[in-house]
Design a protein around this motif. Structure first.
Motif, PDB file in Angstrom:
ATOM      1  N   MET A  49       0.835  -1.196   0.000  1.00 21.50           N
ATOM      2  CA  MET A  49       0.000   0.000   0.000  1.00 21.50           C
ATOM      3  C   MET A  49       0.870   1.246   0.000  1.00 21.50           C
ATOM      4  SD  MET A  49      -3.002   1.196  -0.134  1.00 21.50           S
ATOM      5  CE  MET A  49      -3.987  -0.272   0.209  1.00 21.50           C
ATOM      6  N   LYS A  50       1.968   1.247   0.740  1.00 19.15           N
ATOM      7  CA  LYS A  50       2.863   2.401   0.762  1.00 19.15           C
ATOM      8  C   LYS A  50       3.428   2.671  -0.626  1.00 19.15           C
ATOM      9  CE  LYS A  50       5.798   3.188   3.921  1.00 19.15           C
ATOM     10  NZ  LYS A  50       6.941   3.045   4.856  1.00 19.15           N
ATOM     11  N   GLU A  51       3.811   1.593  -1.335  1.00 16.05           N
ATOM     12  CA  GLU A  51       4.348   1.797  -2.683  1.00 16.05           C
ATOM     13  C   GLU A  51       3.294   2.397  -3.614  1.00 16.05           C
ATOM     14  OE1 GLU A  51       5.829  -1.913  -4.007  1.00 16.05           O
ATOM     15  OE2 GLU A  51       7.578  -1.910  -2.659  1.00 16.05           O
ATOM     16  N   LYS A  52       2.050   1.851  -3.491  1.00 12.41           N
ATOM     17  CA  LYS A  52       0.977   2.397  -4.330  1.00 12.41           C
ATOM     18  C   LYS A  52       0.718   3.877  -4.012  1.00 12.41           C
ATOM     19  CE  LYS A  52      -1.486  -1.932  -5.157  1.00 12.41           C
ATOM     20  NZ  LYS A  52      -2.756  -2.669  -4.976  1.00 12.41           N
ATOM     21  N   ILE A  53       0.735   4.157  -2.684  1.00  9.32           N
ATOM     22  CA  ILE A  53       0.498   5.553  -2.282  1.00  9.32           C
ATOM     23  C   ILE A  53       1.599   6.453  -2.834  1.00  9.32           C
ATOM     24  CG2 ILE A  53       0.452   7.106  -0.301  1.00  9.32           C
ATOM     25  CD1 ILE A  53      -0.984   4.871   1.240  1.00  9.32           C
ATOM     26  N   ALA A  54       2.855   5.975  -2.792  1.00 13.95           N
ATOM     27  CA  ALA A  54       3.967   6.782  -3.316  1.00 13.95           C
ATOM     28  C   ALA A  54       3.790   7.021  -4.809  1.00 13.95           C
ATOM     29  CB  ALA A  54       5.295   6.092  -3.017  1.00 13.95           C
ATOM     30  N   VAL A  55       3.394   5.932  -5.518  1.00 18.55           N
ATOM     31  CA  VAL A  55       3.171   6.085  -6.967  1.00 18.55           C
ATOM     32  C   VAL A  55       2.046   7.070  -7.244  1.00 18.55           C
ATOM     33  CG1 VAL A  55       2.453   4.879  -9.049  1.00 18.55           C
ATOM     34  CG2 VAL A  55       4.110   3.810  -7.518  1.00 18.55           C
ATOM     35  N   MET A  56       0.970   6.937  -6.439  1.00 19.54           N
ATOM     36  CA  MET A  56      -0.170   7.837  -6.637  1.00 19.54           C
ATOM     37  C   MET A  56       0.215   9.286  -6.340  1.00 19.54           C
ATOM     38  SD  MET A  56      -3.312   5.556  -5.112  1.00 19.54           S
ATOM     39  CE  MET A  56      -4.488   6.850  -5.415  1.00 19.54           C
ATOM     40  N   ARG A  59       2.218  10.518  -9.240  1.00 21.39           N
ATOM     41  CA  ARG A  59       1.331  10.828 -10.367  1.00 21.39           C
ATOM     42  C   ARG A  59       0.514  12.075 -10.102  1.00 21.39           C
ATOM     43  NH1 ARG A  59      -1.919   5.463 -11.453  1.00 21.39           N
ATOM     44  NH2 ARG A  59      -2.863   6.840 -13.038  1.00 21.39           N
ATOM     45  N   LEU A  60       0.096  12.213  -8.816  1.00 21.88           N
ATOM     46  CA  LEU A  60      -0.693  13.398  -8.476  1.00 21.88           C
ATOM     47  C   LEU A  60       0.145  14.670  -8.659  1.00 21.88           C
ATOM     48  CD1 LEU A  60      -3.259  14.689  -7.389  1.00 21.88           C
ATOM     49  CD2 LEU A  60      -2.396  14.281  -5.056  1.00 21.88           C
ATOM     50  N   LYS A  61       1.422  14.605  -8.206  1.00 23.31           N
ATOM     51  CA  LYS A  61       2.298  15.763  -8.381  1.00 23.31           C
ATOM     52  C   LYS A  61       2.512  16.082  -9.866  1.00 23.31           C
ATOM     53  CE  LYS A  61       4.837  15.331  -4.019  1.00 23.31           C
ATOM     54  NZ  LYS A  61       6.163  15.082  -3.380  1.00 23.31           N
ATOM     55  N   ASN A  62       2.715  14.992 -10.634  1.00 24.97           N
ATOM     56  CA  ASN A  62       2.893  15.223 -12.077  1.00 24.97           C
ATOM     57  C   ASN A  62       1.643  15.846 -12.705  1.00 24.97           C
ATOM     58  OD1 ASN A  62       5.468  14.121 -11.968  1.00 24.97           O
ATOM     59  ND2 ASN A  62       4.773  12.044 -12.470  1.00 24.97           N
ATOM     60  N   SER A  63       0.476  15.330 -12.250  1.00 25.88           N
ATOM     61  CA  SER A  63      -0.772  15.891 -12.791  1.00 25.88           C
ATOM     62  C   SER A  63      -0.928  17.358 -12.404  1.00 25.88           C
ATOM     63  CB  SER A  63      -1.972  15.080 -12.269  1.00 25.88           C
ATOM     64  OG  SER A  63      -1.911  13.740 -12.716  1.00 25.88           O
ATOM     65  N   GLU A  64      -0.589  17.652 -11.135  1.00 26.97           N
ATOM     66  CA  GLU A  64      -0.687  19.044 -10.706  1.00 26.97           C
ATOM     67  C   GLU A  64       0.282  19.935 -11.488  1.00 26.97           C
ATOM     68  OE1 GLU A  64       0.050  18.814  -6.579  1.00 26.97           O
ATOM     69  OE2 GLU A  64      -2.044  18.356  -6.040  1.00 26.97           O
ATOM     70  N   THR A  65       1.503  19.380 -11.740  1.00 26.58           N
ATOM     71  CA  THR A  65       2.480  20.156 -12.530  1.00 26.58           C
ATOM     72  C   THR A  65       1.959  20.404 -13.932  1.00 26.58           C
ATOM     73  OG1 THR A  65       4.305  19.221 -11.238  1.00 26.58           O
ATOM     74  CG2 THR A  65       4.840  20.190 -13.387  1.00 26.58           C
ATOM     75  N   ARG A  66       1.421  19.325 -14.555  1.00 27.05           N
ATOM     76  CA  ARG A  66       0.878  19.504 -15.907  1.00 27.05           C
ATOM     77  C   ARG A  66      -0.303  20.458 -15.902  1.00 27.05           C
ATOM     78  NH1 ARG A  66       1.677  13.864 -16.096  1.00 27.05           N
ATOM     79  NH2 ARG A  66      -0.570  13.493 -15.864  1.00 27.05           N
ATOM     80  N   LEU A  67      -1.111  20.386 -14.826  1.00 28.50           N
ATOM     81  CA  LEU A  67      -2.252  21.297 -14.734  1.00 28.50           C
ATOM     82  C   LEU A  67      -1.780  22.744 -14.665  1.00 28.50           C
ATOM     83  CD1 LEU A  67      -5.263  21.804 -14.432  1.00 28.50           C
ATOM     84  CD2 LEU A  67      -5.019  21.428 -11.955  1.00 28.50           C
ATOM     85  N   LYS A  68      -0.744  22.991 -13.843  1.00 26.42           N
ATOM     86  CA  LYS A  68      -0.201  24.354 -13.756  1.00 26.42           C
ATOM     87  C   LYS A  68       0.357  24.807 -15.102  1.00 26.42           C
ATOM     88  CE  LYS A  68       0.943  24.312  -8.819  1.00 26.42           C
ATOM     89  NZ  LYS A  68       2.040  24.395  -7.810  1.00 26.42           N
ATOM     90  N   ASN A  69       1.079  23.875 -15.776  1.00 27.88           N
ATOM     91  CA  ASN A  69       1.609  24.234 -17.097  1.00 27.88           C
ATOM     92  C   ASN A  69       0.484  24.551 -18.081  1.00 27.88           C
ATOM     93  OD1 ASN A  69       4.229  23.865 -16.202  1.00 27.88           O
ATOM     94  ND2 ASN A  69       4.305  21.711 -16.836  1.00 27.88           N
ATOM     95  N   SER A  70      -0.583  23.710 -17.994  1.00 27.39           N
ATOM     96  CA  SER A  70      -1.718  23.949 -18.885  1.00 27.39           C
ATOM     97  C   SER A  70      -2.377  25.293 -18.577  1.00 27.39           C
ATOM     98  CB  SER A  70      -2.753  22.818 -18.741  1.00 27.39           C
ATOM     99  OG  SER A  70      -2.197  21.575 -19.121  1.00 27.39           O
TER     100      SER A  70
END
Length: 266
Positions: A49-56, A59-70
């Motif tokens: 679960m910790k690994e999944k949470i880290a991956v999530m 991904r969430l940070k990447n999505s937020e970064t892409r959202l800011k870029n967008s």
């Protein structure tokens, strides 16, 4: 995300309890530490679960970064769109100004063309007036003898043409016919003997305009006379000289003359 956090808290609590139970067991030297089967499964599930949470979270940070870029690109696009709209409005304004200046130029061009046509017409009229030259001068030309007297008035024919520019005077009829409207100047002169009266009349059409006259005299053996007038004529008007009844003039190539010329067109 909230469920994952709750599960993480539960697993942490279970791990703490497991450690407390382990402290109560006396570890034997050189023996592998063991755990309860349920606890081992729980710990493995917690690790996954910790690994999944880290991956999530990644991904969430990447999505937020892409959202800011967008969002940044969107703001840039909106800014460029506003700039484009502003430039378009400026272009439309300049286009309207250009159309207005074009219309104004077209109006001025029409005015200039109209003035040019008027100037050309006036110039053509002046040139036509300059080309219309009417000048004539003629003498009776009877070879040195009396003309008259006659019982009736007679149109005097001046047969010897001295000048006839424009050919408005006819040496066959003695009549001048105005070719154009204008003001003309005419003169009549005569020479005659004193034994009879001398009387000449200048007519415009059938209207008497001027005359020259000398009575019969025994003392004066020769008479001379003349007169002149400016006449306003229309095309086709006739001007001629009449020798009055019972009068005479001396007919030669030089003495008795009829002359005229166009002063100005009207």
């Amino acid at each position: 995300m909230n469920c994952a956090v709750l599960l993480f808290v539960l697993l942490s609590s279970s791990l703490i309890l497991a450690q407390d139970d382990g402290n109560a067991i006396t570890e034997k030297p050189d023996e592998t530490r063991t755990c309860q089967p349920d606890m081992c499964d729980l710990l493995m599930a917690f690790g996954a679960m910790k690994e999944k949470i880290a991956v999530m979270e990644t991904r969430l940070k990447n999505s937020e970064t892409r959202l800011k870029n967008s969002e940044t690109r969107l703001k840039d696009s909106e800014t460029r769109l506003k700039n484009s709209e502003t430039r378009l409005k400026n272009s439309e304004t300049r286009l309207k100004d250009s159309e207005s200046r074009l219309n104004s130029s077209g109006t001025r061009l029409k005015d200039s063309e109209s003035r040019l046509r008027n100037s050309e017409n006036q110039l053509l009229e002046v040139r036509n007036k300059e080309r219309t030259k009417v000048i004539f001068s003629a003498a009776t030309g009877e070879g040195g003898q009396d003309i008259g007297p006659f019982n009736t008035d007679k149109t005097l024919i001046y047969r010897r043409v001295i000048t006839n520019i424009g050919y408005a005077y006819s040496p066959h009829t003695g009549i001048f016919v105005a070719p154009v409207a204008g003001v003309y100047y005419f003169t009549i002169f005569y020479h005659a003997g004193g034994h009879e009266q001398a009387k000449l009349r200048l007519y415009k059409n059938s209207q008497l305009m001027i005359m020259t006259h000398d009575h019969q005299t025994e003392a004066d053996r020769a008479d001379n006379g003349g007169n002149a007038a400016f006449l306003q004529l229309q095309p086709g008007d006739q001007v001629y000289v009449v020798l009055a009844a019972n009068s005479h003039v001396w007919g030669t190539n030089y003495h008795t003359t009829f002359s005229g010329f166009l002063v100005t067109q009207m």
